[in-house]
Design a protein around this motif. Sequence first.
Motif, PDB file in Angstrom:
ATOM      1  N   ASN A 226      -2.727   5.997  -5.079  1.00  0.00           N
ATOM      2  CA  ASN A 226      -1.314   5.964  -4.689  1.00  0.00           C
ATOM      3  C   ASN A 226      -0.802   7.377  -4.401  1.00  0.00           C
ATOM      4  O   ASN A 226      -1.297   8.343  -4.973  1.00  0.00           O
ATOM      5  N   PRO A 228       0.272   5.282  -0.684  1.00  0.00           N
ATOM      6  CA  PRO A 228      -0.479   5.089   0.565  1.00  0.00           C
ATOM      7  C   PRO A 228      -0.228   6.243   1.538  1.00  0.00           C
ATOM      8  O   PRO A 228       0.892   6.775   1.613  1.00  0.00           O
ATOM      9  N   ARG A 233       1.008   3.379   5.591  1.00  0.00           N
ATOM     10  CA  ARG A 233       2.363   2.878   5.352  1.00  0.00           C
ATOM     11  C   ARG A 233       2.875   2.142   6.578  1.00  0.00           C
ATOM     12  O   ARG A 233       3.550   1.129   6.478  1.00  0.00           O
ATOM     13  N   HIS A 237       1.117  -1.113   3.996  1.00  0.00           N
ATOM     14  CA  HIS A 237       0.624  -0.870   2.637  1.00  0.00           C
ATOM     15  C   HIS A 237       1.753  -0.279   1.775  1.00  0.00           C
ATOM     16  O   HIS A 237       2.413   0.681   2.190  1.00  0.00           O
ATOM     17  N   TYR A 240      -1.144   0.567  -4.483  1.00  0.00           N
ATOM     18  CA  TYR A 240      -2.531   0.235  -4.808  1.00  0.00           C
ATOM     19  C   TYR A 240      -2.633   0.060  -6.322  1.00  0.00           C
ATOM     20  O   TYR A 240      -2.111   0.883  -7.103  1.00  0.00           O
ATOM     21  N   THR A 254      -4.612  -4.129  -3.082  1.00  0.00           N
ATOM     22  CA  THR A 254      -3.598  -3.556  -2.201  1.00  0.00           C
ATOM     23  C   THR A 254      -2.352  -4.416  -2.244  1.00  0.00           C
ATOM     24  O   THR A 254      -2.423  -5.647  -2.088  1.00  0.00           O
TER      25      THR A 254
END
Length: 1342
Positions: A226, A228, A233, A237, A240, A254
């Motif tokens: 982390n 993302p 992005r 996403h 994580y 994810t």
Amino acid sequence: MAGKSNNDATTSEPSNEVAKTSAADSNEEDGNEQDGQAIEHIYSFTVKLPHKPGKTKIQVSTQEQVQDVRQSIVDQPYAMQYTCFHLEHNGERINDFVELSEVPGLNADSSLTLVEDAYNEKEARMHVMRIRELIGAAGDRTDTIHGIEAGLSLHDSVTENTTSTGAAAAAAAGANGQSSNGVHNNIDNNIGEYQFEAPGSINSLLPPHQPPAPKAIKSVSLSPWNPPPYHLRTRGHLLYLVLVTNEGEQYHITSHVSGFFVNKSSHNKFDPFPKQGPKNLSAHSLLVLMQKLSPSFESSFQSLLEHSSKREPLAMFQLSNAIPASPWLVPAPSTSNPEHQPDITRTQENYLMAGTEGTDTLRDWNEEFQSTRELPKETVQDKVFRERLTSKLFADYNEAATRGAVLVARGEIPPLNPTEGRDAQIFVYNNVFFSFGADGVGTFATEGGDEAARVATGKDVMGVKAVNQLDINGLFTPGTVVVDYLGKRIVGQSIVPGIFKQREPGEHQIDYGGVEGKDVVADNEAFQSVFEKLSGALHVKKHTVWDKEGKSHLLEGSVETKGLIGTDARKYVLDLYRITPLDVPWIEQHYGETDEEKTGANRKDYPHRMAVLRPELIAAYAREKLREYVNAELAKTAEKTQEQPTIEDEPKTNGTTDKPVKDEATATTESDDSSEEKKDDSSEEKKDDSSLVKSDEARKDATPEQPRVDVSNFTFTLNPDVFAGQKPQSDEEKEEMDKDEVEVRAVCTYLTGQVLPHLISELNEGEVGFPMDGESLSTLLHKRGINIRYLGMLASLSGTDQPRLEALQRLAVQEMVSRGFKHVINRKLRNVPPPFATACVAHLLNCLLGSNINSKPVADLDASLKGIYPDAEFDFENSTPDSLHAELVEQIRLRYRYELKGDLVESGKELQMLREISLKLGLQLVAKDYVFVEAKKHTNGTNGVHAALTNGEANGHLGGEGKKKKKSKSGSPQRSASPCMAKTTQTFQADDILNFVPVIKEASPKSVLAEEAYDGGRMSLAQDQKELGQELLLESLSLHEQIYGILHPEVARQYLQLSTLYYSMDEKNAAVELARKAVIVAERTLGIDASETILAYLNLGLFEHANGNSEIGLRYVLHALELWKVVYGPNHPDSITTINNAAVMLQSMKRYHESRIWFEASLAISEKVSGKNSVNTATLLFQLAQSLALDKDSHAAVNRMRESCTIFRNKLGPEDRNTKEAEGWLDQLTQSAVLTAKREKDIKSGKLKRVHFTSGRSNGVGSMGARPQLQPGQSSADAASGSVTSRRVGEIDNRNIDELIKYIDGAGTEKGKKSSTGGGVGGKKRGRTGNPKRRTAAVAVV
């Protein structure tokens, strides 16, 4: 479970359950008189779900918002996974913030559709946090303001039976059949051996050992990958995660806008794209994905839910609208449960809550406060929404400000002005402005310096709270909190816009009131109207003040009360520490230049000049003046007819409510000058009902010929600037100031000459509930308008040979010592670095409480750390028991003007003193048996039921005829849960102080709407309008829950009050349900050993007994008695009622011998407290005689009844009903004794075989009833007002022997149960323990 959401979801439960008790009555009348207001309808509709089971039914109210429906959905067991969704009706999306009544076409036949939404980062973070809580993966948290075991409830453990908890308790405590919270489960065989005189045991404060909850997964945490990267992005996403299942498999997950899926990443490789597998490894909810990944998850999760369901839900929900109470004694770290477990996500929670920028939790507190105050309040719905939002806002602000204050006290926030002195430094954190409660800039130099500044901050909070409660349109206050922590007082305020603004030359920083002390005064006319309303409500006189140049200014408030027009154009009122006048005689007598020739209490060295009167006293005196005005007007009118009817001149000094005067004014006046201060009623119906009630009262209380008085011309105001350094210039001004001073002095004289002596008289006569501890004593004094500085006078006036007053004096002295210790230790702690705070506290506790163990205690300091703090002060090391004794004696003389002689701590009261000190300082200590005296054994006190000896003093001299005392088999029983203290040279070690909890003073107002509904319900019940009364009570309960949330101190008090009202209406099931909720909520918000919690337990026990569950009720009473011993010690003056109630419960269980022992114990305390020849003792003798007859001890029964009869005859006269009743019983018992003796003689001679009688005149006895306990300071008249039926209490039972025997054997008829002489619970007479002279004694706690 799911924290806050569960709290909110259960809001409607109590109302629905209790509503069943009155549904039949209310439905007959339809109860729809709420014309002009929207009527609330309850109905159900269907919600279609995207996954199994496909649909669900939800019960809702038309007044609920759509977001409430959302909450109800996610609290369903099969809908927990939904957090990011919206609802649709007929294909149209519904706004979450509208009421259901505003949704077009929505009715009972409708159906809503739950549609899952796309996530954003915030929604994903909230989803992860909720799922962690649901599956029990959140673990334990170390919170800066929530202490160890915060929000603890012991309710469930009190009623656990031996089979379910005996093994666990034995494993935890090394004891058999004994639960670790001090209430013994196997009470059946040991109740007769209860030691009433034994000291309290700390075991009653400890939670039982709980097995660890099942784990659904091993861990779920944020991935090290982390946050993302930018390019991912843009592809949706969000987060994580790393998941480790119970099978040991690790998955990288994810969080995507579409949901959650397993990716290809590992700890060494970053590949956050979907991982291909034989089955679909994605889901919209993380909970569903876990079910797919872990074969054992579903069964483990179900076990977790079953484990959680075994506890009362209210005991598990997180508190969202109140800071949970933290117990002062907690298990040692090695035995605490749950133990501190590794959890990387604990460090990540701030990120999950606030996001990467950390701005999600930043709020503009001032704007929120003021915009909430400006919300409309035209309709009931407006008021409910406004008050609900206000309650939540204050709760959030109080928590945020307290967190910041703790950081300030620990030195973790840099000051805005680092070049200033320490006390003058200011801080800003989380949009809250912080300063120290000390005179850093010399504002209070002439008033007492730091001492005056410290007092002023506390008074300011009280003033802000008063203004918030008045809710004056156009007048605003900043959010204000005062926090005491580690010896420092920190003030947290919301930032008023413009307060730091640099003004133009010649422009004042303040727009109204004193600008620079009293030298410069501003009087902006814009504040005239709003301050006029404020002053009228607070009885403040419009008066003249003078600046340093002698120029006069006409102000509506004190010169110290300031007005500021913010840059948002709102009018703010600041510095509300002087909304009432000074206590002029006290300052004259005790403050000024120190005269070295004077000694003791005569020295004028009081620490400060901020000795103000309390608002409750001003209100009480205003009612007294109104009464005098009305009587004078009536006298003038009556001169024409030669009649002078007057209002009953009964002292009204409690300062708690103006209801008596309101009723009086209604019956005798046409208008009330305080009517404009009252808030609008919650509905037109309520207005009509109120007027109906008032007119009924007028017809009852006033004769047709009684004249009516117009009180619109009555005014009562006081000048708050009297004796405050003002210098009138002209003779007229001086004369006016002298008149104002006379009025203020009259109020001060009223306090010392009437209010205080009257309170002492009431406590001595038993007319009001006796306080249990320092907190309840302080609350009682404050309600009567008595300042804490009068504790010394209270103790002096109580110094008689009256047992109740002796107990009051001991309690007052204990409070003075604990408060003096607080001042001493705060002064020493203030400059001690946090790592040495525990050593400082432990050393001073040793000097106070452990000097019998070690007369020369040594502070436990780490010498290697001292060098790191070269500027720190360690003078506490030099304290000795003798020096601390001298300091405390001086503090008590200085602050309370009381000369304390002898020991500081009464022998046997060390535990109570330790508790008082811990609560005042926010200490959390290791729960163990602290050794205070050398001869003391490690097993401190007793858990009561397993006590090995029947107390000789309580039982031996009362029921000793023909009865042998039970001997101890093995001495004192083993203690459970708390380990015995190892041999040591000092009572307290630094490691015994585990934590410091901040002590908070805040300014949140109470709900006017909910209080109005409750008062209306009580008034309706008093007028025999049962259906309307119950509707209003239910409305009040619903409003309390909606506005405050269930877990709130005000809701606990409402539950307690309503449970007593329902009990008085014979609605036993509802009374038990509400009392149980009162216990749990009080434990979690007020404290497991708070006086209100103990009273809630006592009432719950009584109500369970009334409902036929005497054994459960007895467990509650025993637990309350054990708490009582810890809080006060044995033989509390009001414990007579409690012990008597327990005896009644035992008698109803046909355990006559044990019942006899408990009656004897109650009588023993009564003889100590009331005297052997008092009417109370005679009544208890009467009951004991009946119990002895049940125990087949006819000879002793005759003797006790003869004693009772003699006292009644001497005290009440031969013609009194009680005397005649006792004589009748004496005749019957004598005949019974003669027949019994003759039968025994015949049996011995062989003429007759032994027959066991179950009924008949030879075993004639009476039946005693139980009654609720009075709250500290509650008068019997106030308690009786909570009853809706007129029952005689404290009377002698006049049923004949045969009826009573049939009743006790379970053969009582319904007619007998509801007869006028056997009214109350199950046909028994409640209040049999009352004073027969007071036939209106309390039957309910209100």
